[in-house]
Design a protein around this motif. Structure first.
Motif, PDB file in Angstrom:
ATOM      1  N   THR A 122       0.826  -1.206   0.000  1.00 43.07           N
ATOM      2  CA  THR A 122       0.000   0.000   0.000  1.00 43.07           C
ATOM      3  C   THR A 122       0.863   1.260   0.000  1.00 43.07           C
ATOM      4  O   THR A 122       1.717   1.446   0.869  1.00 43.07           O
ATOM      5  CB  THR A 122      -0.932   0.024   1.228  1.00 43.07           C
ATOM      6  N   GLY A 123       0.588   2.124  -0.999  1.00 44.10           N
ATOM      7  CA  GLY A 123       1.331   3.366  -1.089  1.00 44.10           C
ATOM      8  C   GLY A 123       0.555   4.449  -1.809  1.00 44.10           C
ATOM      9  O   GLY A 123      -0.454   4.174  -2.473  1.00 44.10           O
ATOM     10  N   TRP A 124       1.008   5.677  -1.660  1.00 45.28           N
ATOM     11  CA  TRP A 124       0.404   6.845  -2.288  1.00 45.28           C
ATOM     12  C   TRP A 124       1.476   7.622  -3.023  1.00 45.28           C
ATOM     13  O   TRP A 124       2.640   7.602  -2.648  1.00 45.28           O
ATOM     14  CB  TRP A 124      -0.218   7.763  -1.232  1.00 45.28           C
ATOM     15  N   SER A 125       1.063   8.348  -4.039  1.00 42.80           N
ATOM     16  CA  SER A 125       1.957   9.252  -4.741  1.00 42.80           C
ATOM     17  C   SER A 125       1.223  10.570  -4.971  1.00 42.80           C
ATOM     18  O   SER A 125       0.005  10.577  -5.192  1.00 42.80           O
ATOM     19  CB  SER A 125       2.395   8.654  -6.078  1.00 42.80           C
ATOM     20  N   VAL A 126       1.944  11.681  -4.883  1.00 45.29           N
ATOM     21  CA  VAL A 126       1.365  13.003  -5.111  1.00 45.29           C
ATOM     22  C   VAL A 126       2.098  13.689  -6.250  1.00 45.29           C
ATOM     23  O   VAL A 126       3.261  13.387  -6.532  1.00 45.29           O
ATOM     24  CB  VAL A 126       1.412  13.892  -3.849  1.00 45.29           C
TER      25      VAL A 126
END
Length: 105
Positions: free
Chosen positions: A43-47
């Motif tokens: 699980t990860g996010w990128s902006v």
């Protein structure tokens, strides 16, 4: 010689007529991405620019767009746990989530 030129031209025209365009990088939103943060191996996010926030739950194989509520370029993202995180960007923009990115305020 004319036959070879005609054959090459027909191959080029045929292959061009069947070409398909699709986003390759960065998927799925098309804006420059500036930072990435994983809270687990999956699980990860990128902006990125124009308020882009995307999330993966399968180690980056697929990404889902999350609604940030801003069009400001986001520069960095960090999480304290799977639910609580912050994204920051230009002009003092700071967004917070407490539900894994479902909502950003």
């Amino acid at each position: 010689m004319k036959k070879i030129f005609l054959l090459i031209s027909l191959v080029f025209i045929f292959s061009s007529a069947n070409a398909q365009w699709f986003w390759q990088n960065p998927q799925p939103q098309g804006h420059t991405l500036n930072d990435i943060y994983f809270t687990s191996p999956n699980t990860g996010w990128s902006v990125g620019n124009y308020g882009s926030i995307i999330k993966t739950s399968d180690f980056g194989t697929t990404w889902d767009i999350q609604v940030s509520g801003t069009t400001t370029h986001l520069k960095s993202i960090s999480f304290w746990d799977m639910n609580t995180g912050v994204a920051v960007g230009e002009n003092g923009t700071a967004l917070r989530t407490t539900n894994g990115g479902t909502n950003w305020t």
